[in-house]
Scaffold this motif. Sequence first.
Motif, PDB file in Angstrom:
ATOM      1  N   ILE A 113       0.846  -1.203   0.000  1.00  0.00           N
ATOM      2  CA  ILE A 113       0.000   0.000   0.000  1.00  0.00           C
ATOM      3  C   ILE A 113       0.878   1.249   0.000  1.00  0.00           C
ATOM      4  O   ILE A 113       0.616   2.226  -0.720  1.00  0.00           O
ATOM      5  CB  ILE A 113      -0.943  -0.003   1.222  1.00  0.00           C
ATOM      6  N   ASN A 114       1.935   1.211   0.805  1.00  0.00           N
ATOM      7  CA  ASN A 114       2.848   2.353   0.870  1.00  0.00           C
ATOM      8  C   ASN A 114       3.512   2.613  -0.477  1.00  0.00           C
ATOM      9  O   ASN A 114       3.668   3.771  -0.896  1.00  0.00           O
ATOM     10  CB  ASN A 114       3.903   2.087   1.937  1.00  0.00           C
ATOM     11  N   SER A 116      -0.308   3.465   5.930  1.00  0.00           N
ATOM     12  CA  SER A 116      -0.599   2.191   5.270  1.00  0.00           C
ATOM     13  C   SER A 116      -1.002   1.136   6.294  1.00  0.00           C
ATOM     14  O   SER A 116      -1.946   0.366   6.082  1.00  0.00           O
ATOM     15  CB  SER A 116       0.629   1.715   4.483  1.00  0.00           C
TER      16      SER A 116
END
Length: 314
Positions: A42-43, A67
């Motif tokens: 996600i990051n 995240s």
Amino acid sequence: MLYFPLHQSPDIQTYLAMAQWDFDQSEIRKYRIIIPIIAGLINTLFHPLFEIMAPWTFQGDFSLCMSFLLINTGFMSLSAVFIYKISKIYLDNKMVCGIALLAFLSNRWTLETSGLPLVDSLYLLSIVLGIYGMLSKKWPLILCSILIGPWAKEAYIFMIPLLIFYGYPSRLKLAWSLLLSGCLVFSFRFLMDHYSAHHWSSSLLKDLDSFQTIPLAFKRLFSFHGLYELFSAIGLWFVFPLSALLFHTKEFTSKILQHGRAIFIAYLPFVLLQALLSADLGRMFYLAIPQVIIAVAVALDIWRKKLDCLTGMG
């Protein structure tokens, strides 16, 4: 997330490092890869956006912490859904079950588990799935719990006796599922140890060392601090089940034990054992939150009926 001193927690530092693909970490925590890897992905995808959102007062990598916040909030939301479903097994009253769920949503440990870079959210979800699966006799949920739980935390092993005795009519299917889950987890652990600096026995020895904390934790349990930690896992909501237990003992206990009596009682000693093995009593007592919500819901329903009677008489 904004105000917790992240640098003071070894657990948090481990998971932040793992999310950045550094797995040469704690002998125990390095195997809990699911949430750190998802948070890292996600990051990677949303780093530019999260950096724009970052408050100037935040100390640390805001994008990475954000995240973790998203994935942990997602897992905790799923836990809330299934905790609500568990309470619905005991009570067919949506309003009361919804109010009782506030005891989970407003809990201190719910907020910390959701907002900090930890992996407890997936562990709680695996436990809740297992309990709901056992109570509702839904095999797919039990299977999900078996496959996910050991990846979340090694302490999932304490769920296995409950699954064996109360999980599913087909013991053979359960045995094959536990065997499959164990093979997957230990194969991964073997490969990780093979390519890391730690020997495979180091994590086992570290786990065994945790049994040395039992005498000290047991002593703390019966101190003021221990009682505070116990009630921190419940909050002021304990007033409702306590009052129902004192004034309507028979009705309260019969409703609590009417569905899955053995599961409700048998699960609590495993929570206590995990608390004694951990230095953090409160966070481990929190694992009993499904039982807490059931007790709060039943108590609220009892007091609702008593109030209805009084109002009707008036």
